[in-house]
Design an enzyme around this catalytic site. Sequence first.
Site, PDB file in Angstrom:
ATOM      1  N   ASP A   8       0.867  -1.393   0.086  1.00 18.56           N
ATOM      2  CA  ASP A   8      -0.066   0.097   0.062  1.00 18.56           C
ATOM      3  C   ASP A   8       1.096   1.212   0.006  1.00 18.56           C
ATOM      4  O   ASP A   8       1.968   1.073   0.235  1.00 18.56           O
ATOM      5  CB  ASP A   8      -0.928  -0.175   1.095  1.00 18.56           C
ATOM      6  CG  ASP A   8      -1.621   1.340   1.507  1.00 18.56           C
ATOM      7  OD1 ASP A   8      -2.495   1.528   0.510  1.00 18.56           O
ATOM      8  OD2 ASP A   8      -1.638   1.750   2.589  1.00 18.56           O
ATOM      9  N   ASP A  10      -0.229   5.050   0.904  1.00 12.15           N
ATOM     10  CA  ASP A  10      -0.200   6.042   2.116  1.00 12.15           C
ATOM     11  C   ASP A  10      -0.416   5.440   3.617  1.00 12.15           C
ATOM     12  O   ASP A  10      -1.574   4.560   3.707  1.00 12.15           O
ATOM     13  CB  ASP A  10      -1.587   6.941   1.956  1.00 12.15           C
ATOM     14  CG  ASP A  10      -1.597   7.817   0.674  1.00 12.15           C
ATOM     15  OD1 ASP A  10      -0.628   8.590   0.594  1.00 12.15           O
ATOM     16  OD2 ASP A  10      -2.507   7.720  -0.264  1.00 12.15           O
ATOM     17  N   ASP A 169      -1.603  -0.805   5.911  1.00  8.70           N
ATOM     18  CA  ASP A 169      -2.085  -0.430   7.332  1.00  8.70           C
ATOM     19  C   ASP A 169      -3.410  -0.407   7.725  1.00  8.70           C
ATOM     20  O   ASP A 169      -3.596   0.381   8.688  1.00  8.70           O
ATOM     21  CB  ASP A 169      -1.177   1.041   7.565  1.00  8.70           C
ATOM     22  CG  ASP A 169      -2.219   2.224   6.652  1.00  8.70           C
ATOM     23  OD1 ASP A 169      -2.493   1.880   5.382  1.00  8.70           O
ATOM     24  OD2 ASP A 169      -2.321   3.276   7.226  1.00  8.70           O
TER      25      ASP A 169
END
Length: 216
Positions: A8, A10, A169
Amino acid sequence: MKRAVIFDLDGTLSDSIASIKYCGDAALEPFGFGPFGVEQYKYFVGDGAANLVRRALAAAGDVELVHFDQAFARYREIFRENCMYQVKPYEGIPELLAALRGEGKKTAVLSNKPHMETVRVIETLFGRDCFDMVLGQQEGMALKPSPEGVFRILDQLGLEQKELVYLGDTATDMQTGKSAGAFTVGALWGFRDRAELEQGGADAIIGHPLELLGFV
């Protein structure tokens, strides 16, 4: 043996919350909404820019999203110019990427951020040749948690699901990786907490990027 890692962007590779807050606040200000705090933006973000704007408007009281079209258009325009505002890699990420390259692992990026801005952030922070493939939000491709982007990357790189580790995240990331048949690892340095990653079905959770090397 794992041969590849999909990241991922961001909250995983890049600490970008300042840019997201800056653009979001600027987009909403003409309507008398905001500003919102960093912690609020950590929960607005994660499912594409349109959903970010929807969540921010709802939090401001525009639950019927009367201002959505105008606010979303402003956000996209502002973000195109400011997607690198105070953005930096997380501590340990450059070292992790170097270690993966040294071991001959394939690496890719899958983000719900628009594709052009995803490429711009990656190339600015890490250069043009750091990843084997970079894929952001595109017309005709479903957003995460759909596994469509993962399958595109696997196909392009000639890999199988069992050879893949997916690092992110948020619960959205964990659901994306699980749906694609990948081994999912949750990043505690990003925007969400351990409880969310566990609820999302993470196979493992790590507190520092270099811990990922224990799973590849």
